[in-house]
Design a protein around this motif. Sequence first.
Motif, PDB file in Angstrom:
ATOM      1  N   VAL A 147       0.387  -1.290   0.067  1.00 59.50           N
ATOM      2  CA  VAL A 147       0.141  -0.370  -0.148  1.00 59.50           C
ATOM      3  C   VAL A 147       0.684   1.087  -0.114  1.00 59.50           C
ATOM      4  O   VAL A 147       2.114   1.588   0.279  1.00 59.50           O
ATOM      5  CB  VAL A 147      -1.159  -0.379   1.265  1.00 59.50           C
ATOM      6  N   ASN A 148       0.436   2.299  -0.212  1.00 61.59           N
ATOM      7  CA  ASN A 148       0.845   2.648  -0.008  1.00 61.59           C
ATOM      8  C   ASN A 148       0.390   4.096   1.214  1.00 61.59           C
ATOM      9  O   ASN A 148      -1.157   4.252   1.465  1.00 61.59           O
ATOM     10  CB  ASN A 148       1.209   4.620  -1.462  1.00 61.59           C
ATOM     11  N   LEU A 149       1.113   4.862   1.931  1.00 61.47           N
ATOM     12  CA  LEU A 149       0.479   5.957   2.914  1.00 61.47           C
ATOM     13  C   LEU A 149       0.673   7.485   2.243  1.00 61.47           C
ATOM     14  O   LEU A 149       1.707   7.888   2.629  1.00 61.47           O
ATOM     15  CB  LEU A 149       1.474   5.706   4.290  1.00 61.47           C
ATOM     16  N   SER A 150      -0.824   7.941   2.461  1.00 60.63           N
ATOM     17  CA  SER A 150      -0.900   8.967   2.125  1.00 60.63           C
ATOM     18  C   SER A 150      -1.079  10.431   3.713  1.00 60.63           C
ATOM     19  O   SER A 150      -2.031   9.728   4.062  1.00 60.63           O
ATOM     20  CB  SER A 150      -1.394   9.570   0.865  1.00 60.63           C
ATOM     21  N   ARG A 151      -1.141  11.119   3.763  1.00 63.01           N
ATOM     22  CA  ARG A 151      -1.538  12.585   4.073  1.00 63.01           C
ATOM     23  C   ARG A 151      -1.718  13.474   3.486  1.00 63.01           C
ATOM     24  O   ARG A 151      -0.983  14.743   3.133  1.00 63.01           O
ATOM     25  CB  ARG A 151      -0.283  12.730   5.640  1.00 63.01           C
ATOM     26  N   ASN A 152      -3.185  13.958   3.378  1.00 63.91           N
ATOM     27  CA  ASN A 152      -3.348  15.081   3.045  1.00 63.91           C
ATOM     28  C   ASN A 152      -3.494  16.490   4.370  1.00 63.91           C
ATOM     29  O   ASN A 152      -2.736  16.066   5.356  1.00 63.91           O
ATOM     30  CB  ASN A 152      -4.724  15.922   2.873  1.00 63.91           C
ATOM     31  N   LEU A 153      -2.581  17.870   3.789  1.00 62.41           N
ATOM     32  CA  LEU A 153      -2.140  18.805   4.455  1.00 62.41           C
ATOM     33  C   LEU A 153      -3.005  20.451   4.034  1.00 62.41           C
ATOM     34  O   LEU A 153      -4.404  20.163   3.519  1.00 62.41           O
ATOM     35  CB  LEU A 153      -1.082  19.387   4.239  1.00 62.41           C
ATOM     36  N   ASP A 154      -3.536  21.272   4.779  1.00 60.21           N
ATOM     37  CA  ASP A 154      -3.980  22.183   5.022  1.00 60.21           C
ATOM     38  C   ASP A 154      -2.970  23.226   3.954  1.00 60.21           C
ATOM     39  O   ASP A 154      -2.015  23.661   3.970  1.00 60.21           O
ATOM     40  CB  ASP A 154      -3.766  22.915   5.861  1.00 60.21           C
ATOM     41  N   THR A 155      -3.531  22.848   2.328  1.00 55.37           N
ATOM     42  CA  THR A 155      -2.789  24.012   1.563  1.00 55.37           C
ATOM     43  C   THR A 155      -3.298  25.160   1.610  1.00 55.37           C
ATOM     44  O   THR A 155      -2.200  26.296   1.828  1.00 55.37           O
ATOM     45  CB  THR A 155      -4.141  23.730   0.241  1.00 55.37           C
ATOM     46  N   SER A 156      -4.255  25.907   2.400  1.00 53.06           N
ATOM     47  CA  SER A 156      -3.937  27.102   2.159  1.00 53.06           C
ATOM     48  C   SER A 156      -2.861  28.071   3.902  1.00 53.06           C
ATOM     49  O   SER A 156      -2.046  28.844   2.727  1.00 53.06           O
ATOM     50  CB  SER A 156      -5.453  27.981   3.063  1.00 53.06           C
ATOM     51  N   CYS A 157      -2.693  26.798   4.223  1.00 56.28           N
ATOM     52  CA  CYS A 157      -1.785  27.086   5.256  1.00 56.28           C
ATOM     53  C   CYS A 157       0.025  27.321   4.748  1.00 56.28           C
ATOM     54  O   CYS A 157       0.812  28.714   4.421  1.00 56.28           O
ATOM     55  CB  CYS A 157      -1.276  25.712   6.042  1.00 56.28           C
ATOM     56  N   LEU A 158      -0.276  25.742   3.390  1.00 54.60           N
ATOM     57  CA  LEU A 158       1.709  26.687   2.619  1.00 54.60           C
ATOM     58  C   LEU A 158       1.428  28.012   1.644  1.00 54.60           C
ATOM     59  O   LEU A 158       2.092  28.143   1.884  1.00 54.60           O
ATOM     60  CB  LEU A 158       1.850  25.043   2.069  1.00 54.60           C
ATOM     61  N   VAL A 159       0.307  27.672   0.899  1.00 50.19           N
ATOM     62  CA  VAL A 159       0.240  29.158  -0.408  1.00 50.19           C
ATOM     63  C   VAL A 159       0.098  30.147   0.452  1.00 50.19           C
ATOM     64  O   VAL A 159       0.845  31.414   0.447  1.00 50.19           O
ATOM     65  CB  VAL A 159      -0.950  28.613  -1.130  1.00 50.19           C
ATOM     66  N   GLY A 160      -0.391  30.564   2.085  1.00 48.32           N
ATOM     67  CA  GLY A 160      -0.073  31.441   2.550  1.00 48.32           C
ATOM     68  C   GLY A 160       1.139  31.928   3.074  1.00 48.32           C
ATOM     69  O   GLY A 160       2.013  32.684   3.236  1.00 48.32           O
ATOM     70  N   ASN A 161       2.337  30.929   2.555  1.00 46.46           N
ATOM     71  CA  ASN A 161       4.028  31.455   3.169  1.00 46.46           C
ATOM     72  C   ASN A 161       5.050  30.475   1.899  1.00 46.46           C
ATOM     73  O   ASN A 161       5.949  30.443   1.926  1.00 46.46           O
ATOM     74  CB  ASN A 161       3.561  30.358   4.203  1.00 46.46           C
ATOM     75  N   ILE A 162       4.502  31.966   0.587  1.00 46.48           N
ATOM     76  CA  ILE A 162       5.287  31.562  -0.808  1.00 46.48           C
ATOM     77  C   ILE A 162       6.588  32.329  -0.137  1.00 46.48           C
ATOM     78  O   ILE A 162       6.635  33.626   0.412  1.00 46.48           O
ATOM     79  CB  ILE A 162       4.514  31.988  -1.645  1.00 46.48           C
ATOM     80  N   GLY A 163       7.718  31.486  -0.063  1.00 44.26           N
ATOM     81  CA  GLY A 163       9.634  31.918   0.098  1.00 44.26           C
ATOM     82  C   GLY A 163       9.175  31.185   1.485  1.00 44.26           C
ATOM     83  O   GLY A 163      10.425  32.044   2.172  1.00 44.26           O
ATOM     84  N   ARG A 164       8.553  30.995   2.140  1.00 46.60           N
ATOM     85  CA  ARG A 164       9.221  30.457   3.557  1.00 46.60           C
ATOM     86  C   ARG A 164       9.103  28.967   3.748  1.00 46.60           C
ATOM     87  O   ARG A 164       8.620  28.363   2.707  1.00 46.60           O
ATOM     88  CB  ARG A 164       7.951  31.255   4.446  1.00 46.60           C
ATOM     89  N   THR A 165      10.098  28.749   4.622  1.00 45.05           N
ATOM     90  CA  THR A 165      10.683  27.207   4.183  1.00 45.05           C
ATOM     91  C   THR A 165      10.191  26.285   5.859  1.00 45.05           C
ATOM     92  O   THR A 165       9.685  26.908   6.290  1.00 45.05           O
ATOM     93  CB  THR A 165      11.847  26.837   5.255  1.00 45.05           C
ATOM     94  N   PHE A 166       9.475  25.292   5.325  1.00 47.21           N
ATOM     95  CA  PHE A 166       8.797  24.174   6.119  1.00 47.21           C
ATOM     96  C   PHE A 166       9.517  23.643   6.432  1.00 47.21           C
ATOM     97  O   PHE A 166      10.560  22.651   5.916  1.00 47.21           O
ATOM     98  CB  PHE A 166       7.379  23.537   5.688  1.00 47.21           C
ATOM     99  N   HIS A 167       9.631  22.550   7.267  1.00 46.21           N
ATOM    100  CA  HIS A 167      10.315  21.626   8.256  1.00 46.21           C
ATOM    101  C   HIS A 167       9.588  19.993   8.806  1.00 46.21           C
ATOM    102  O   HIS A 167       9.044  20.198   9.161  1.00 46.21           O
ATOM    103  CB  HIS A 167      11.349  21.591   9.674  1.00 46.21           C
ATOM    104  N   LEU A 168       9.746  19.017   7.256  1.00 44.90           N
ATOM    105  CA  LEU A 168       9.128  17.651   7.510  1.00 44.90           C
ATOM    106  C   LEU A 168       9.678  17.053   8.012  1.00 44.90           C
ATOM    107  O   LEU A 168      10.786  16.710   8.005  1.00 44.90           O
ATOM    108  CB  LEU A 168       8.746  17.701   6.083  1.00 44.90           C
ATOM    109  N   PHE A 169       8.927  15.732   9.421  1.00 42.37           N
ATOM    110  CA  PHE A 169      10.319  14.804   9.706  1.00 42.37           C
ATOM    111  C   PHE A 169       9.338  14.197  10.713  1.00 42.37           C
ATOM    112  O   PHE A 169       8.103  14.888  10.407  1.00 42.37           O
ATOM    113  CB  PHE A 169      11.078  15.941  11.467  1.00 42.37           C
ATOM    114  N   GLY A 170       9.719  13.224  10.760  1.00 46.06           N
ATOM    115  CA  GLY A 170       9.167  11.981  11.101  1.00 46.06           C
ATOM    116  C   GLY A 170       9.864  11.159  11.558  1.00 46.06           C
ATOM    117  O   GLY A 170      11.203  10.592  10.849  1.00 46.06           O
TER     118      GLY A 170
END
Length: 597
Positions: A1-24
């Motif tokens: 199977v694959n494992l997928s998670r949907n994210l809050d698109t508006s949060c990402l689009v509202g931070n163009i040019g900013r950097t997020f840290h994805l971890f786990g």
Amino acid sequence: VNLSRNLDTSCLVGNIGRTFHLFGKMRMKDESDADVASDGTSNDSPKITFSITGGQSNFVQSWNLATSSDGSWAEFSEEITMPSGIEGANRAQIVIDKAEKQEFLITEWGMTLIPSEAPTLRPSSYPSVSPTLRPSSHPTVSLVPTKVATLTPTKQPVTAAPVSATPTNLALSGLASGDSECHNGFAYKAIDGNPNSINHSCCTNFGAWIMVDLGIGTLNYIEKIVVKNRVNCCGGRLKRFYVELLDADKNVVFEQYHGGTVGNAQVREFVVDNGTVARFARVRHEDSYKDCLHIGELEVWGYPTEVPASPEPIIEMATGMEATASTIWSQSSAASKSVDGNINSIFHSKCNAAMPWLRVDIGVMSFVQDVKITNRVDCCGGRLRYATVKLLDEDLNLVESRYIQGSVGNGKVVQKVFNEETSLARYVELSLSRADCLHVAEVQVYGYHLMAKPTSSPTPVPENLALNKPATQSSTYNNNPKDAADKAVDGNYNSFTHSNCWKGINQWWRVDLEDVYTIASITVGNRLDCCGGRFHDATFSFYDENDEEVYVMPTSGGIGNKKSFSVDFVSARYIKVTLGDQDCLQIGEFEAWGWKE
């Protein structure tokens, strides 16, 4: 199977040019539920894909991850910068997949926005001419904001004739900061007078910048800015940048754009026609340009026109003060080791607790100019990354924070500049945003106290509060009185408790201290004649007078014949010990060291 998670698109689009840290953390299993190893490069390895799609958007960033067959979790940590052109996106996903389907497990994962230390975000378009310069007369600035009614300012700026009309490099006595620091290229290296040392930003950020603060309450007449590029390599990265001067309110009062490449060891001078008055100087990549920003030296030539009257001396305020932590590895690496003035001793937290922190009490509300953190000297310096330095008030409310993005090397010193009118705090806290060990050699806090420090009360003398107190346990082996719960609090390490074994529950033991006490540490003595290995991976739980749990301290491994644990001054009446499996629980002696509240 694959494992997928949907994210809050508006949060990402509202931070163009900013950097997020994805971890786990992740594991991969086959159809027989066995853990599967992979090398992190081939199609046999799980692939993590981050995507933003919809409208005209089609942004994808992916990478492979190595996994292990021994049941351990594989950690992932990736920085993702939001690109332009995603404004119409309506879907954002994280997907973990593989060419041959397997089962994926994920834990302790998240995606957080990396804070920006930029004092003011610049608009995406810039005027063709410099903004109007500040008038020649300047209002006086109070160091302490009016909302702090009980505090009295100790520095007042005063407008004065120039101290000297001879221009000097004012940056040498300034304070440097940047949007990020990687590869031990700390911002202060750009103003140390040595062009062979460099600052180095992280290379994943758009619009990287470095700035020098010429002093709170100080305004300076600036005639030119000199940028000396890195000497040894990679000079071509210095291009598409602005040189800026900012006033005390961080308004840009001068800027000049440089589009072309500056070669290794090359020098560029930016003359300020007719001069201007400013407090800050900044070099900044344009917003659409993503690359490392590193220079050998940033010089600001001019002279002060407004200086503080009777400035308060800046002192180091943390050494010898009280320090606490979320957890400690052992008594030899207690929180106090971070403020003992010795860089060869270290504070070390436990490594399995989420978001560990270290907090220093500087005694009273104080003005904080900057914080310097010396990393552990002997090893493992890379753990100090993605960390936050916080200023907290007397009620532990957040005042300001600064972010440590890149790894700090062994024995290296990272400096975080505050130096704002609002930089008033009682506590300084260092924390990680993930589960990992937090360890540092020394924390130094520079500034001055806004009031006299109170005389400290004598430290209470701890006593063993558990001795001869009532104790109970989940079971007693063969109901034999010699194995009863009270044997753990009789003061005799040769007697011991003994529960039943392998009866379907994790056995426990508990003591009633008969009142609420402050607990500083506990000591557990093991059975001495045999079978000491049964005591392992225990959890210590603390309860108040209403039998409500107030603190939990899980541990890993055994205790040998005896082991002590710091408890960070927990207020509790009851203490419970629960074994890590369903074996027999046997305790030679249990001591709770503390004092009456």
